[in-house]
Design an enzyme around this catalytic site. Sequence first.
Site, short mmCIF file in Angstrom:
data_model
loop_
_atom_site.label_atom_id
_atom_site.label_comp_id
_atom_site.label_asym_id
_atom_site.label_seq_id
_atom_site.Cartn_x
_atom_site.Cartn_y
_atom_site.Cartn_z
N HIS A 91 0.87 -1.19 0.00
CA HIS A 91 0.00 0.00 0.00
C HIS A 91 0.90 1.24 0.00
CE1 HIS A 91 -2.81 3.07 1.31
NE2 HIS A 91 -3.77 2.25 0.92
N GLU A 160 -4.34 2.31 -7.13
CA GLU A 160 -4.63 3.40 -6.21
C GLU A 160 -3.72 4.59 -6.54
OE1 GLU A 160 -6.59 1.70 -2.34
OE2 GLU A 160 -4.46 2.03 -2.03
P1 13P Z 1 -9.63 6.40 0.69
O1 13P Z 1 -10.82 5.57 0.21
O2 13P Z 1 -9.82 6.95 2.06
O3 13P Z 1 -9.22 7.40 -0.33
O4 13P Z 1 -8.42 5.36 0.84
C1 13P Z 1 -8.10 4.54 -0.23
C2 13P Z 1 -7.10 3.55 0.23
O5 13P Z 1 -5.97 3.89 0.51
C3 13P Z 1 -7.55 2.16 0.33
O6 13P Z 1 -6.48 1.30 0.52
#
Ligand code: 13P
Length: 242
Positions: A91, A160
């Site tokens: 992550h 992401e």
């Molecule tokens: P948010 O949905 O708070 O933007 O976070 C996304 C995230 O990092 C999920 O792993």
Amino acid sequence: MLIAGNWKMNLKYEDILKFKDILTDLKLDNQVEMAIFPQFPLLYSAKEYLSNYNIEIGAQACSSELKGAFTGDVSVEIISDIGCKYCIVGHSERRMFHNETNGFIKKASNLLLSKNIIPIICVGESEEIKNKKNTNQFIISQINECVPDNISSNLVIAYEPLWAIGTGVIPDYEEIFNVHAVIMNELSYIENLRVIYGGSVNVENCSKIFELNNVHGALIGGSSLKFKDFLAIYKSAVKQII
Ligand code: 13P
């Protein structure tokens, strides 16, 4: 589809019970999986209380070493013993605050696969890379450096974009579609590959995201902490299947 709630360093034991309480009249669709990723000490209780509801449990991170003198780290063996189906690897917050590199992610993913845990490998570009229009190139190199060699199935990639996490801003839907296409093309040899989107997913934008036919779910941070919103997002994914 996979609707995954990454609780990050939020919520407590009592919230597992609250979450369980609001599930009583939820019917899970067998084509849309729900999974939550609480903090490590809560995983065992989450498994115990939620498995009756067919909700999967996952870890937010793991060590890239099997065992030994690694104070504070958590092994894939323990994650497997608890009964986690998934583990998030790489992550962006782990890359940033715990120096997890692409090499680390590949090694940890290999260990997870050896214990039959499905890695959810996170990739995503910074705002700077996006502005230089280097997103595709960057994502391809992350994929090539993070995905274990010889993997043939059981992988989830979470796209992401760093600038979309916790900001309330998401890419254009077309941009999400395009990056997912790049990832799927790069990993077309992996059976049942799922590419899920993460970064400011909420009740308002989720249905448009799920409409994109190469989006196989979402990794949700902030909105997964509001259980009603999380369930609404889940229901929106189910609607998309029907
Ligand atoms: P948010 O949905 O708070 O933007 O976070 C996304 C995230 O990092 C999920 O792993």
